[in-house]
Design a protein around this motif. Structure first.
Motif, PDB file in Angstrom:
ATOM      1  N   PHE A 129      16.196  -4.625  35.307  1.00  0.00           N
ATOM      2  CA  PHE A 129      16.767  -4.854  36.635  1.00  0.00           C
ATOM      3  C   PHE A 129      18.296  -4.838  36.557  1.00  0.00           C
ATOM      4  O   PHE A 129      18.970  -4.171  37.359  1.00  0.00           O
ATOM      5  CB  PHE A 129      16.275  -6.195  37.182  1.00  0.00           C
ATOM      6  N   ALA A 130      18.843  -5.565  35.589  1.00  0.00           N
ATOM      7  CA  ALA A 130      20.300  -5.603  35.421  1.00  0.00           C
ATOM      8  C   ALA A 130      20.848  -4.234  35.045  1.00  0.00           C
ATOM      9  O   ALA A 130      21.940  -3.840  35.488  1.00  0.00           O
ATOM     10  CB  ALA A 130      20.674  -6.639  34.362  1.00  0.00           C
ATOM     11  N   THR A 133      20.745  -2.040  38.348  1.00  0.00           N
ATOM     12  CA  THR A 133      21.762  -2.443  39.316  1.00  0.00           C
ATOM     13  C   THR A 133      23.157  -2.148  38.791  1.00  0.00           C
ATOM     14  O   THR A 133      24.051  -1.753  39.555  1.00  0.00           O
ATOM     15  CB  THR A 133      21.626  -3.932  39.680  1.00  0.00           C
ATOM     16  N   HIS A 136      23.879   1.525  39.405  1.00  0.00           N
ATOM     17  CA  HIS A 136      23.627   2.007  40.757  1.00  0.00           C
ATOM     18  C   HIS A 136      24.617   3.088  41.178  1.00  0.00           C
ATOM     19  O   HIS A 136      24.237   4.119  41.748  1.00  0.00           O
ATOM     20  CB  HIS A 136      23.665   0.855  41.758  1.00  0.00           C
ATOM     21  N   ARG A 195      15.968  -0.497  49.190  1.00  0.00           N
ATOM     22  CA  ARG A 195      17.409  -0.725  49.263  1.00  0.00           C
ATOM     23  C   ARG A 195      18.223   0.549  49.025  1.00  0.00           C
ATOM     24  O   ARG A 195      19.292   0.727  49.604  1.00  0.00           O
ATOM     25  CB  ARG A 195      17.822  -1.772  48.223  1.00  0.00           C
ATOM     26  N   TRP A 296      13.730  -9.679  43.927  1.00  0.00           N
ATOM     27  CA  TRP A 296      15.102  -9.149  43.829  1.00  0.00           C
ATOM     28  C   TRP A 296      16.115 -10.291  43.896  1.00  0.00           C
ATOM     29  O   TRP A 296      17.072 -10.337  43.111  1.00  0.00           O
ATOM     30  CB  TRP A 296      15.340  -8.142  44.945  1.00  0.00           C
ATOM     31  N   GLU A 297      15.881 -11.208  44.828  1.00  0.00           N
ATOM     32  CA  GLU A 297      16.791 -12.347  44.958  1.00  0.00           C
ATOM     33  C   GLU A 297      16.762 -13.230  43.712  1.00  0.00           C
ATOM     34  O   GLU A 297      17.799 -13.681  43.207  1.00  0.00           O
ATOM     35  CB  GLU A 297      16.412 -13.157  46.198  1.00  0.00           C
ATOM     36  N   SER A 299      15.856 -12.323  40.682  1.00  0.00           N
ATOM     37  CA  SER A 299      16.409 -11.571  39.560  1.00  0.00           C
ATOM     38  C   SER A 299      17.924 -11.533  39.621  1.00  0.00           C
ATOM     39  O   SER A 299      18.612 -11.602  38.587  1.00  0.00           O
ATOM     40  CB  SER A 299      15.846 -10.145  39.555  1.00  0.00           C
ATOM     41  N   THR A 300      18.466 -11.418  40.816  1.00  0.00           N
ATOM     42  CA  THR A 300      19.925 -11.438  40.974  1.00  0.00           C
ATOM     43  C   THR A 300      20.480 -12.784  40.516  1.00  0.00           C
ATOM     44  O   THR A 300      21.519 -12.839  39.843  1.00  0.00           O
ATOM     45  CB  THR A 300      20.297 -11.178  42.436  1.00  0.00           C
ATOM     46  N   ALA A 303      20.307 -12.951  36.717  1.00  0.00           N
ATOM     47  CA  ALA A 303      21.326 -12.090  36.114  1.00  0.00           C
ATOM     48  C   ALA A 303      22.707 -12.722  36.180  1.00  0.00           C
ATOM     49  O   ALA A 303      23.588 -12.390  35.363  1.00  0.00           O
ATOM     50  CB  ALA A 303      21.325 -10.726  36.787  1.00  0.00           C
ATOM     51  N   ALA A 304      22.901 -13.616  37.138  1.00  0.00           N
ATOM     52  CA  ALA A 304      24.220 -14.247  37.304  1.00  0.00           C
ATOM     53  C   ALA A 304      24.396 -15.477  36.411  1.00  0.00           C
ATOM     54  O   ALA A 304      25.465 -16.073  36.393  1.00  0.00           O
ATOM     55  CB  ALA A 304      24.402 -14.652  38.762  1.00  0.00           C
TER      56      ALA A 304
END
Length: 305
Positions: A129-130, A133, A136, A195, A296-297, A299-300, A303-304
């Motif tokens: 995922f990271a 993104t 992207h 998205r 997605w939320e 995972s974001t 990732a942070a």
């Protein structure tokens, strides 16, 4: 919405799918491309003329396996956020194909990354995922990029448990952990397509089928011996065929959020249907748009960390 099929099937090889495709000038990244299905994916893409970067934890091992100076090799540990950030920061120019192939299966004991994330979820989903993104901009610059995420029939075992992804309050089970990670892989493609389709980016998940590779290193020897006798096993070249369909087939041009098996879109099966590691179909829970948005939320936020 009708199910998408192709002229290919169970016995098709990756090379057969790629035949007639000229990939000169097209750039691809394959994670975990030094062995098994990933290695065959790389070889097929190179034979078709693609400019391939193999992203692996051990570049020396990749070089020894590939024996091809035309292939770019870069270090990437998808379970390490710093490694992912370094890789994406170093990438320059457009990216036409991102093939999230690296993975780990049924780790017998609960292991966490340095950030405290359960290892299978971190490796199979969160790191990729990271990576996606972070890339992207490069994918959008390609003007019609495809992402292929390797899932598994293992997703039948479990949905994503949003209340306890890291097994902090429930007993750890290696197959449940694997199952939710592979479900997450499919959900990622659903939300990524929603998205990013306007940017020309479409993502699909694939099940390669039963292929004996290093992925099974944690499986007990007796179990592996039984699996090796199963009539449903594929060769690594056959296992890579569905990846090639998602990456190259015209039937999946500008199409995303699907789960493919045996070179075609899979039938959707109910969440309470009897299904296991050797069974076909995709669970409804793996295609649920609401779960995909929530993942997605989550995972974001992971990732942070």
């Amino acid at each position: 919405m009708s199910r998408i099929t192709t002229p290919y099937g169970f016995h098709t090889t990756a090379d057969e799918v790629a035949a007639g495709h000229d990939l000169a000038g097209r750039r691809a990244i394959v994670t975990g491309g030094a062995s098994g299905i990933g290695l065959e994916t790389v070889r097929t893409l190179v034979r078709a003329g693609a400019d391939v970067t193999v992203a692996v934890r051990d570049p020396d091992a990749a070089q020894a396996a590939l024996k091809d100076d035309t292939v770019r090799i870069a270090r990437l540990d998808v379970a390490d956020p710093d490694s992912v950030r370094a890789f994406t920061a170093a990438w320059d120019g457009p990216l036409h194909l991102l093939i999230n192939n690296a993975g780990v299966m049924a780790v017998p004991d609960l292991r966490r990354t340095a950030g405290g994330i359960e290892l299978q979820f971190a490796t199979n989903h969160l790191g990729h995922f990271a990576l996606a993104t972070g890339l992207h901009g490069a994918l959008a610059a390609a003007g019609g990029a495809r992402i292929v995420a390797l899932s598994s029939a293992g997703h039948h075992v479990a949905p994503v448990d949003f209340d306890d992804i890291d097994f902090e309050n429930r007993p750890y089970d290696p197959w449940v952990a694997y199952g939710q990670a592979k479900t997450a892989t499919v959900l990622f493609t659903v939300e990524a397509t929603r998205r990013w389709a306007a940017d020309g980016i479409h993502a699909n998940a694939v099940s390669p089928g039963g292929v004996m590779t290093n992925l099974q290193r944690y499986i007990p020897e007796e179990t592996r011996a039984q699996w090796e006798k199963a009539p449903i096993l594929k060769t690594p070249q056959q296992g890579a065929a569905t990846t090639m369909v998602a990456a190259l087939a015209p039937e999946f041009d500008r199409v995303g959020g699907r789960y493919l098996e045996d070179c075609a879109e899979a039938e959707v099966i109910d969440d309470d249907a009897e299904a296991g590691l050797a069974d076909p179909g995709v669970r409804r829970w793996a295609l649920d748009p609401a779960a995909a948005r929530r993942l997605w939320e989550v995972s974001t936020a992971f990732a942070a960390r």
